[in-house]
Motif scaffolding. Sequence first.
Motif, PDB file in Angstrom:
ATOM      1  N   GLY A  49     -28.809  18.362  19.071  1.00  0.00           N
ATOM      2  CA  GLY A  49     -29.105  18.847  17.747  1.00  0.00           C
ATOM      3  C   GLY A  49     -28.917  19.999  17.416  1.00  0.00           C
ATOM      4  N   MET A  50     -29.036  20.412  19.251  1.00  0.00           N
ATOM      5  CA  MET A  50     -29.301  22.171  19.279  1.00  0.00           C
ATOM      6  C   MET A  50     -28.839  23.028  18.488  1.00  0.00           C
ATOM      7  N   ALA A  51     -29.388  24.136  17.710  1.00  0.00           N
ATOM      8  CA  ALA A  51     -28.607  25.131  17.514  1.00  0.00           C
ATOM      9  C   ALA A  51     -27.456  25.721  18.193  1.00  0.00           C
ATOM     10  N   SER A  52     -26.455  26.234  18.049  1.00  0.00           N
ATOM     11  CA  SER A  52     -25.601  27.347  18.607  1.00  0.00           C
ATOM     12  C   SER A  52     -25.921  28.904  18.131  1.00  0.00           C
ATOM     13  N   LYS A  57     -26.437  31.228  26.493  1.00  0.00           N
ATOM     14  CA  LYS A  57     -25.552  31.947  27.402  1.00  0.00           C
ATOM     15  C   LYS A  57     -25.079  30.813  28.598  1.00  0.00           C
ATOM     16  N   PRO A  58     -23.988  30.768  28.890  1.00  0.00           N
ATOM     17  CA  PRO A  58     -23.451  28.899  29.556  1.00  0.00           C
ATOM     18  C   PRO A  58     -23.102  29.537  30.927  1.00  0.00           C
ATOM     19  N   GLU A  59     -23.620  29.093  31.430  1.00  0.00           N
ATOM     20  CA  GLU A  59     -24.027  28.889  33.472  1.00  0.00           C
ATOM     21  C   GLU A  59     -22.909  27.865  33.372  1.00  0.00           C
ATOM     22  N   ILE A  60     -22.156  28.157  34.216  1.00  0.00           N
ATOM     23  CA  ILE A  60     -20.802  26.501  34.937  1.00  0.00           C
ATOM     24  C   ILE A  60     -20.808  26.981  36.075  1.00  0.00           C
ATOM     25  N   ALA A  61     -21.372  25.377  36.857  1.00  0.00           N
ATOM     26  CA  ALA A  61     -20.572  24.699  38.014  1.00  0.00           C
ATOM     27  C   ALA A  61     -19.738  23.855  38.156  1.00  0.00           C
ATOM     28  N   ASN A  89     -28.041  26.154  29.472  1.00  0.00           N
ATOM     29  CA  ASN A  89     -27.930  27.491  29.112  1.00  0.00           C
ATOM     30  C   ASN A  89     -28.846  28.479  30.143  1.00  0.00           C
ATOM     31  N   ALA A  90     -28.332  29.552  30.114  1.00  0.00           N
ATOM     32  CA  ALA A  90     -28.758  30.345  31.472  1.00  0.00           C
ATOM     33  C   ALA A  90     -30.368  30.627  31.338  1.00  0.00           C
ATOM     34  N   GLY A  91     -31.060  30.884  29.436  1.00  0.00           N
ATOM     35  CA  GLY A  91     -32.268  30.669  29.116  1.00  0.00           C
ATOM     36  C   GLY A  91     -33.090  30.287  30.015  1.00  0.00           C
ATOM     37  N   ASP A  92     -33.014  28.489  28.841  1.00  0.00           N
ATOM     38  CA  ASP A  92     -33.992  27.846  29.474  1.00  0.00           C
ATOM     39  C   ASP A  92     -33.324  26.686  30.391  1.00  0.00           C
ATOM     40  N   LYS A  93     -32.248  26.861  30.971  1.00  0.00           N
ATOM     41  CA  LYS A  93     -31.863  25.354  31.496  1.00  0.00           C
ATOM     42  C   LYS A  93     -31.157  24.265  31.100  1.00  0.00           C
ATOM     43  N   ALA A  94     -31.306  24.158  29.657  1.00  0.00           N
ATOM     44  CA  ALA A  94     -30.733  23.121  29.129  1.00  0.00           C
ATOM     45  C   ALA A  94     -29.391  22.759  29.013  1.00  0.00           C
ATOM     46  N   PRO A  95     -28.885  21.111  29.653  1.00  0.00           N
ATOM     47  CA  PRO A  95     -27.649  21.028  29.044  1.00  0.00           C
ATOM     48  C   PRO A  95     -27.007  21.168  28.376  1.00  0.00           C
ATOM     49  N   LEU A  96     -25.590  21.920  28.526  1.00  0.00           N
ATOM     50  CA  LEU A  96     -24.523  21.937  27.066  1.00  0.00           C
ATOM     51  C   LEU A  96     -23.534  21.296  27.479  1.00  0.00           C
TER      52      LEU A  96
END
Length: 186
Positions: A49-52, A57-61, A89-96
């Motif tokens: 339920g994260m607010a987009s 800022k997505p980082e993709i590996a 997420n680039a800021g907090d490294k939370a998985p997207l």
Amino acid sequence: MTDETSQNGQNPAAAPQQPEQKQPAQPRMNILAQYIRDMSFENAVAQKGMASGADVKPEIAVQVALDARKRNVENQYEVICKFKVNSTNAGDKAPLFLCELEYAGVFLVEGVPEEQLHPFLMIECPRMMFPYIRRILHDVTRDGGFPALNLDPVDFVALYRNEIARRQQEQAAQAQGEKPADQPLN
């Protein structure tokens, strides 16, 4: 008695017999089937339920692994491309999101010398399947609620060379770690 001569004026029986030189078979590849072996897509944003918003800022590996195996039918091989796409997420490294795809093809391969078969299967076959893999990942990420992923082309030659180098280093390390049985361990 007749005198047989060829068009060049020589007796064909007197001409030295040259063995027929067999032309090497030209490499040939046919794609017999392509299919998704396994696929999963986990949308962490929707699950938590994260607010987009602007702070995302997505980082993709992207990780790629390849496998090939001989089938029971002559000259047929199954080649499997495994893609793991992890977005944080680039800021907090939370998985997207996390997307895992195993895509396979069945190939009929003829005329490839045995010593060149492994690189052929691990380079040329994945190269033929890549546009389909790219389209699947594009559609899945878009349908999962994210901007569509436009996967950059994969250099399968470099991937193959890196894997061979890694295996050689691993074998060298194992060989150095083993001591002959007649020497005492220190």
